[in-house]
Design a protein around this motif. Structure first.
Motif, PDB file in Angstrom:
ATOM      1  N   GLU A 115      32.193  17.550  46.865  1.00 38.91           N
ATOM      2  CA  GLU A 115      32.970  18.059  45.739  1.00 38.91           C
ATOM      3  C   GLU A 115      32.825  19.572  45.602  1.00 38.91           C
ATOM      4  O   GLU A 115      33.800  20.278  45.302  1.00 38.91           O
ATOM      5  CB  GLU A 115      32.546  17.360  44.447  1.00 38.91           C
ATOM      6  N   MET A 116      31.620  20.095  45.825  1.00 36.99           N
ATOM      7  CA  MET A 116      31.427  21.546  45.752  1.00 36.99           C
ATOM      8  C   MET A 116      32.154  22.251  46.885  1.00 36.99           C
ATOM      9  O   MET A 116      32.774  23.307  46.680  1.00 36.99           O
ATOM     10  CB  MET A 116      29.938  21.891  45.787  1.00 36.99           C
ATOM     11  N   LEU A 117      32.106  21.680  48.086  1.00 35.07           N
ATOM     12  CA  LEU A 117      32.808  22.280  49.217  1.00 35.07           C
ATOM     13  C   LEU A 117      34.308  22.315  48.972  1.00 35.07           C
ATOM     14  O   LEU A 117      34.978  23.323  49.258  1.00 35.07           O
ATOM     15  CB  LEU A 117      32.506  21.505  50.497  1.00 35.07           C
ATOM     16  N   GLU A 118      34.847  21.236  48.439  1.00 37.93           N
ATOM     17  CA  GLU A 118      36.285  21.164  48.194  1.00 37.93           C
ATOM     18  C   GLU A 118      36.716  22.089  47.062  1.00 37.93           C
ATOM     19  O   GLU A 118      37.820  22.644  47.089  1.00 37.93           O
ATOM     20  CB  GLU A 118      36.690  19.722  47.881  1.00 37.93           C
ATOM     21  N   LYS A 119      35.851  22.276  46.091  1.00 38.20           N
ATOM     22  CA  LYS A 119      36.163  23.150  44.967  1.00 38.20           C
ATOM     23  C   LYS A 119      36.238  24.608  45.396  1.00 38.20           C
ATOM     24  O   LYS A 119      37.070  25.381  44.914  1.00 38.20           O
ATOM     25  CB  LYS A 119      35.104  22.987  43.869  1.00 38.20           C
ATOM     26  N   GLY A 120      35.385  24.997  46.316  1.00 37.34           N
ATOM     27  CA  GLY A 120      35.342  26.386  46.755  1.00 37.34           C
ATOM     28  C   GLY A 120      34.486  27.239  45.836  1.00 37.34           C
ATOM     29  O   GLY A 120      34.059  26.794  44.763  1.00 37.34           O
ATOM     30  N   PRO A 121      34.257  28.492  46.221  1.00 36.12           N
ATOM     31  CA  PRO A 121      33.411  29.381  45.413  1.00 36.12           C
ATOM     32  C   PRO A 121      34.150  29.897  44.187  1.00 36.12           C
ATOM     33  O   PRO A 121      35.370  29.763  44.069  1.00 36.12           O
ATOM     34  CB  PRO A 121      33.099  30.530  46.372  1.00 36.12           C
ATOM     35  N   GLU A 122      33.399  30.506  43.296  1.00 35.07           N
ATOM     36  CA  GLU A 122      33.989  31.113  42.108  1.00 35.07           C
ATOM     37  C   GLU A 122      34.922  32.249  42.516  1.00 35.07           C
ATOM     38  O   GLU A 122      34.605  33.043  43.406  1.00 35.07           O
ATOM     39  CB  GLU A 122      32.882  31.652  41.200  1.00 35.07           C
ATOM     40  N   ARG A 123      36.075  32.321  41.883  1.00 36.22           N
ATOM     41  CA  ARG A 123      37.050  33.362  42.204  1.00 36.22           C
ATOM     42  C   ARG A 123      36.542  34.742  41.796  1.00 36.22           C
ATOM     43  O   ARG A 123      35.904  34.888  40.760  1.00 36.22           O
ATOM     44  CB  ARG A 123      38.358  33.076  41.474  1.00 36.22           C
ATOM     45  N   TRP A 124      36.850  35.730  42.615  1.00 33.85           N
ATOM     46  CA  TRP A 124      36.527  37.103  42.272  1.00 33.85           C
ATOM     47  C   TRP A 124      37.373  37.559  41.075  1.00 33.85           C
ATOM     48  O   TRP A 124      38.568  37.251  40.990  1.00 33.85           O
ATOM     49  CB  TRP A 124      36.817  38.026  43.445  1.00 33.85           C
ATOM     50  N   SER A 125      36.774  38.315  40.193  1.00 30.55           N
ATOM     51  CA  SER A 125      37.503  38.913  39.081  1.00 30.55           C
ATOM     52  C   SER A 125      38.287  40.120  39.590  1.00 30.55           C
ATOM     53  O   SER A 125      37.980  40.679  40.664  1.00 30.55           O
ATOM     54  CB  SER A 125      36.522  39.370  37.999  1.00 30.55           C
ATOM     55  N   PRO A 126      39.299  40.576  38.843  1.00 26.01           N
ATOM     56  CA  PRO A 126      40.025  41.800  39.232  1.00 26.01           C
ATOM     57  C   PRO A 126      39.086  42.995  39.386  1.00 26.01           C
ATOM     58  O   PRO A 126      39.280  43.833  40.273  1.00 26.01           O
ATOM     59  CB  PRO A 126      41.007  42.009  38.076  1.00 26.01           C
ATOM     60  N   GLN A 127      38.064  43.066  38.546  1.00 21.62           N
ATOM     61  CA  GLN A 127      37.111  44.173  38.628  1.00 21.62           C
ATOM     62  C   GLN A 127      36.309  44.121  39.937  1.00 21.62           C
ATOM     63  O   GLN A 127      36.037  45.155  40.553  1.00 21.62           O
ATOM     64  CB  GLN A 127      36.163  44.136  37.429  1.00 21.62           C
ATOM     65  N   THR A 128      35.945  42.913  40.354  1.00 19.79           N
ATOM     66  CA  THR A 128      35.209  42.764  41.614  1.00 19.79           C
ATOM     67  C   THR A 128      36.085  43.165  42.787  1.00 19.79           C
ATOM     68  O   THR A 128      35.626  43.831  43.729  1.00 19.79           O
ATOM     69  CB  THR A 128      34.719  41.319  41.784  1.00 19.79           C
ATOM     70  N   ILE A 129      37.346  42.782  42.766  1.00 16.06           N
ATOM     71  CA  ILE A 129      38.262  43.154  43.845  1.00 16.06           C
ATOM     72  C   ILE A 129      38.397  44.670  43.936  1.00 16.06           C
ATOM     73  O   ILE A 129      38.393  45.241  45.034  1.00 16.06           O
ATOM     74  CB  ILE A 129      39.639  42.485  43.644  1.00 16.06           C
ATOM     75  N   ILE A 130      38.487  45.340  42.797  1.00 19.51           N
ATOM     76  CA  ILE A 130      38.563  46.806  42.789  1.00 19.51           C
ATOM     77  C   ILE A 130      37.323  47.403  43.440  1.00 19.51           C
ATOM     78  O   ILE A 130      37.401  48.318  44.272  1.00 19.51           O
ATOM     79  CB  ILE A 130      38.734  47.321  41.351  1.00 19.51           C
ATOM     80  N   MET A 131      36.148  46.885  43.063  1.00 20.64           N
ATOM     81  CA  MET A 131      34.899  47.399  43.625  1.00 20.64           C
ATOM     82  C   MET A 131      34.835  47.173  45.138  1.00 20.64           C
ATOM     83  O   MET A 131      34.445  48.062  45.902  1.00 20.64           O
ATOM     84  CB  MET A 131      33.704  46.716  42.946  1.00 20.64           C
ATOM     85  N   LYS A 132      35.245  45.989  45.586  1.00 21.73           N
ATOM     86  CA  LYS A 132      35.215  45.680  47.014  1.00 21.73           C
ATOM     87  C   LYS A 132      36.226  46.524  47.785  1.00 21.73           C
ATOM     88  O   LYS A 132      35.978  46.900  48.936  1.00 21.73           O
ATOM     89  CB  LYS A 132      35.472  44.192  47.232  1.00 21.73           C
ATOM     90  N   ARG A 133      37.376  46.815  47.175  1.00 20.40           N
ATOM     91  CA  ARG A 133      38.344  47.724  47.800  1.00 20.40           C
ATOM     92  C   ARG A 133      37.714  49.094  48.048  1.00 20.40           C
ATOM     93  O   ARG A 133      37.889  49.700  49.116  1.00 20.40           O
ATOM     94  CB  ARG A 133      39.571  47.908  46.906  1.00 20.40           C
ATOM     95  N   TYR A 134      36.975  49.556  47.058  1.00 20.65           N
ATOM     96  CA  TYR A 134      36.355  50.872  47.189  1.00 20.65           C
ATOM     97  C   TYR A 134      35.321  50.877  48.322  1.00 20.65           C
ATOM     98  O   TYR A 134      35.292  51.802  49.143  1.00 20.65           O
ATOM     99  CB  TYR A 134      35.687  51.280  45.884  1.00 20.65           C
TER     100      TYR A 134
END
Length: 235
Positions: A115-134
């Motif tokens: 069930e955990m594998l099928e659910k997948g990890p927690e989604r990144w927030s918009p703020q996290t995506i901005i940080m990772k882009r940088y």
């Protein structure tokens, strides 16, 4: 001396070392038919008498063995830790593991893992995506500007990690480490995985950077492209 087949060796190991356990699984490459000459046996033990989880490496039955020992509750801590870091090592071992012994405890534990594998990890927030882009932009700029081969190699290694993480996490997928980087990419998108391999292969063999530059530009473009101007943390 010829060693026993994996399942037989693992069964013997459990019978000898954990005779009172309630459940045991054989996991890892030998269960997927992907073993190599250096593969070991990954064995997961569930024993209610064990006060806390532990891991041990040893050689028995002519096999190198990694044994992961848990009681009937402690494994859940590792499920949660793997979930937080988006690398489901424990969940995969349990979900894919072949049953060596079961006194009625494994079905529920396997169900949790699946069930955990099928659910997948927690989604990144918009703020996290901005940080990772940088961070991707910063590493790519260092890569483009570097004129020292030894530094190029180290930066490329960083980019390989960051690219795989960005692509998988922005698509709600689990990430990997070491050989599981490319395995995770292939499971998600075989075409992108091939592009990724070709880009880094061209750099490592010929010193060609452009395919990696194009790769980063392509994965960042849907999220606004490279980011430097205006980025801030903690302001």
């Amino acid at each position: 001396m010829k060693r026993l087949p994996p399942f037989e060796a693992a069964t013997k190991f459990v019978q000898t070392n954990f005779p009172t356990c309630q459940g045991a699984l054989l996991a890892g490459s030998v269960t997927r038919g992907e073993e190599t000459s250096t593969s070991d046996l990954d064995i997961v033990i569930f024993d209610s008498h064990v006060p806390s989880s532990y891991r041990q490496s040893l050689i028995e039955c002519e096999w190198p063995i990694e044994v992961f020992v848990h009681n009937l509750h402690s494994y859940q801590h590792f499920f949660q830790e793997d979930y937080k870091r988006a690398r489901p090592c424990m969940q995969r071992m349990v979900a894919e593991g072949l049953v060596l012994k079961d006194e009625g405890v494994l079905a529920a534990i396997k169900k949790e893992a699946v069930e955990m594998l099928e659910k997948g990890p927690e989604r990144w927030s918009p703020q996290t995506i901005i940080m990772k882009r940088y961070f991707l932009t910063d590493a790519l700029d260092d890569f483009i500007g570097s004129e020292k081969r030894e530094e190029d190699i180290c930066i490329a290694n960083t980019l390989a990690e960051l690219i795989h993480e960005f692509v998988l996490r922005t698509n709600g997928q689990w990430i990997g480490a070491s050989k599981w980087i490319i395995r995770s990419l292939r499971q998600f998108n075989p075409i992108f995985a091939t592009q990724y391999i070709q880009a880094f292969d061209a750099f490592y063999q010929q010193g060609e950077k452009q395919l990696i530059v194009v790769l980063v530009d392509e994965i960042l473009e849907p999220y606004g492209g490279k980011l430097f101007q205006g980025f801030s943390i903690g302001k």
